[in-house]
Design a protein around this motif. Structure first.
Motif, PDB file in Angstrom:
ATOM      1  N   SER A  81       0.656  -1.247  -0.185  1.00  0.00           N
ATOM      2  CA  SER A  81       0.085  -0.043   0.001  1.00  0.00           C
ATOM      3  C   SER A  81       0.776   1.300  -0.158  1.00  0.00           C
ATOM      4  O   SER A  81       0.391   2.383  -0.682  1.00  0.00           O
ATOM      5  N   SER A  85       0.399   3.932  -2.926  1.00  0.00           N
ATOM      6  CA  SER A  85       0.141   5.316  -2.744  1.00  0.00           C
ATOM      7  C   SER A  85       1.170   6.213  -3.259  1.00  0.00           C
ATOM      8  O   SER A  85       1.157   7.398  -4.023  1.00  0.00           O
ATOM      9  N   GLN A  88       0.819   6.409  -7.014  1.00  0.00           N
ATOM     10  CA  GLN A  88      -0.092   7.316  -7.360  1.00  0.00           C
ATOM     11  C   GLN A  88       0.007   8.854  -7.373  1.00  0.00           C
ATOM     12  O   GLN A  88      -0.311   9.687  -8.021  1.00  0.00           O
ATOM     13  N   THR A  89       1.003   9.117  -5.909  1.00  0.00           N
ATOM     14  CA  THR A  89       1.243  10.511  -6.120  1.00  0.00           C
ATOM     15  C   THR A  89       2.191  11.140  -7.294  1.00  0.00           C
ATOM     16  O   THR A  89       1.910  12.120  -7.648  1.00  0.00           O
ATOM     17  N   ASP A 121      -2.384  14.653   1.986  1.00  0.00           N
ATOM     18  CA  ASP A 121      -2.267  13.548   1.610  1.00  0.00           C
ATOM     19  C   ASP A 121      -0.847  13.314   1.402  1.00  0.00           C
ATOM     20  O   ASP A 121      -0.173  12.056   1.175  1.00  0.00           O
ATOM     21  N   ILE A 125       1.707  10.340   2.555  1.00  0.00           N
ATOM     22  CA  ILE A 125       2.304   9.082   1.854  1.00  0.00           C
ATOM     23  C   ILE A 125       3.781   9.101   1.970  1.00  0.00           C
ATOM     24  O   ILE A 125       4.529   8.198   1.874  1.00  0.00           O
ATOM     25  N   LEU A 300      -5.590  11.633  -2.583  1.00  0.00           N
ATOM     26  CA  LEU A 300      -5.058  10.554  -2.959  1.00  0.00           C
ATOM     27  C   LEU A 300      -5.456   9.451  -1.966  1.00  0.00           C
ATOM     28  O   LEU A 300      -5.810   9.366  -0.966  1.00  0.00           O
ATOM     29  N   ILE A 302      -5.424   6.217   0.136  1.00  0.00           N
ATOM     30  CA  ILE A 302      -4.443   5.699   1.209  1.00  0.00           C
ATOM     31  C   ILE A 302      -4.984   4.608   1.997  1.00  0.00           C
ATOM     32  O   ILE A 302      -5.912   5.027   2.744  1.00  0.00           O
TER      33      ILE A 302
END
Length: 328
Positions: A81, A85, A88-89, A121, A125, A300, A302
């Motif tokens: 995870s 994340s 994704q960032t 967010d 992360i 985002l 998480i």
């Protein structure tokens, strides 16, 4: 005898008739009406683009360096995870593009998007990724139940402050933490506290669900549920007989072993809780409460966000007491 000129006639501005063939005559023929004032454009009237936040560059550099690099030109999150994340960032910052198989690849022409992801967010992360790759190591905090042996541990270099415990932060990570205003003078900052709630280190043993900021946010969430959110909440709380029958029919075709009604209920309840959590991951934040659909676009995802997970359970226990499987 000359007529006496009145005050009104003296002050009246009689427009002059334009000369034949002049630009003025052309404008008159076109029906042009003057505004009666000049428009002045100065440097102050020009809208200048705001520079990006100072954390953008350090965050992108840190994420690229901390992610696993298989030396193929792509970075894979390995279904962890914290890595998911981080990937994704990088996409949200315009640094990367999605690739096949859940990985990402660096953008050929990186460019910041018009709308940046939320600071809180991004900060969460960065913290969780640093902890995942051992660049951030939490140390025992006074009052925590678990007290691991300090033998072999690197000494803490971040002092406890603002409700946060001590920690070790690798030198190469200091820059990004400082750019996000999480660390100042080798201490946690005030704004770091609720960011660290979302990572919830066991070493600190903090129960933020009793904190007044959490309980107030919970009560506000209960009193201000948007209509579209309310519909999704109710859908999560109801498991119909039709859903159970459908689940058993699918299981009879694809499951390697015979499944029972209890199996169906267990699975459907799991996914109901999953849907509830997803709703809080995307549509709720501690300092803002429920987010509009447009505001949620900046969030985002998480999956390990302890703050949202705890709020979802506390909220459901009060808002959906008829569905205990959502909070027990």
């Amino acid at each position: 005898m000359t007529a006496k000129q009145t005050r009104s006639s003296r002050n009246r501005n009689t427009p002059r008739k334009p000369s034949p063939g002049s630009l003025g005559e052309m404008l008159d023929d076109a029906g042009f009406q003057p505004l009666g004032r000049r428009i002045k454009i100065s440097e102050r009237d020009v809208v200048k683009e705001s520079p990006p936040p100072e954390w953008v560059g350090p965050v992108a550099e840190f994420l690229w360096s901390a992610l696993p690099d298989p030396a193929t030109g792509q970075w894979d999150h390995l279904f962890i995870s914290a890595f998911e994340s981080a990937c994704q960032t990088l996409v949200a910052l315009g640094e990367a593009a999605k690739a096949l198989g859940g990985s990402i690849k660096a953008s050929a022409h990186p460019a910041l998007p018009a709308t940046l992801p939320r600071w809180d967010d991004v900060a969460t992360i960065v913290v969780s990724l640093a902890a995942q790759v051992n660049l951030l190591e939490y140390r025992h905090f006074t009052g925590a139940r678990a007290r691991p042996s300090p033998t072999g541990l690197r000494p803490s270099n971040i002092r406890a402050a603002h409700g946060c415990g001590p920690a070790y932060l690798a030198p190469e990570a200091f820059g990004v933490f400082e750019s996000l205003d999480l660390v100042l003078g080798a201490r946690w900052t005030e704004q770091a506290e609720t960011i660290l709630w979302r990572d919830a280190p066991d070493e600190w043993g903090i129960d933020f669900t009793e904190d007044r900021r959490f309980t107030i946010a919970r009560d506000i969430a209960l009193a201000s549920v948007p209509d579209d959110v309310a519909e999704r909440l109710e859908a999560s709380a109801v498991i119909t007989e039709e859903s159970i029958v459908e689940w058993l029919e699918v299981a009879a075709t694809h499951a390697p072993t015979t499944k029972t009604r209890d199996d169906a209920l267990k699975s459907l309840r799991f996914w109901s809780r999953w849907n509830l959590n997803q709703l809080f991951f995307r549509r709720w934040r501690l300092h803002d409460g429920w987010l509009s659909g447009r505001e949620a676009e900046r969030t985002l995802l998480i999956e390990h966000d302890s703050l949202s997970l705890n709020m979802a359970g506390e909220f459901a226990a009060r808002h959906l007491p008829h569905a205990p499987f959502l909070f027990e």
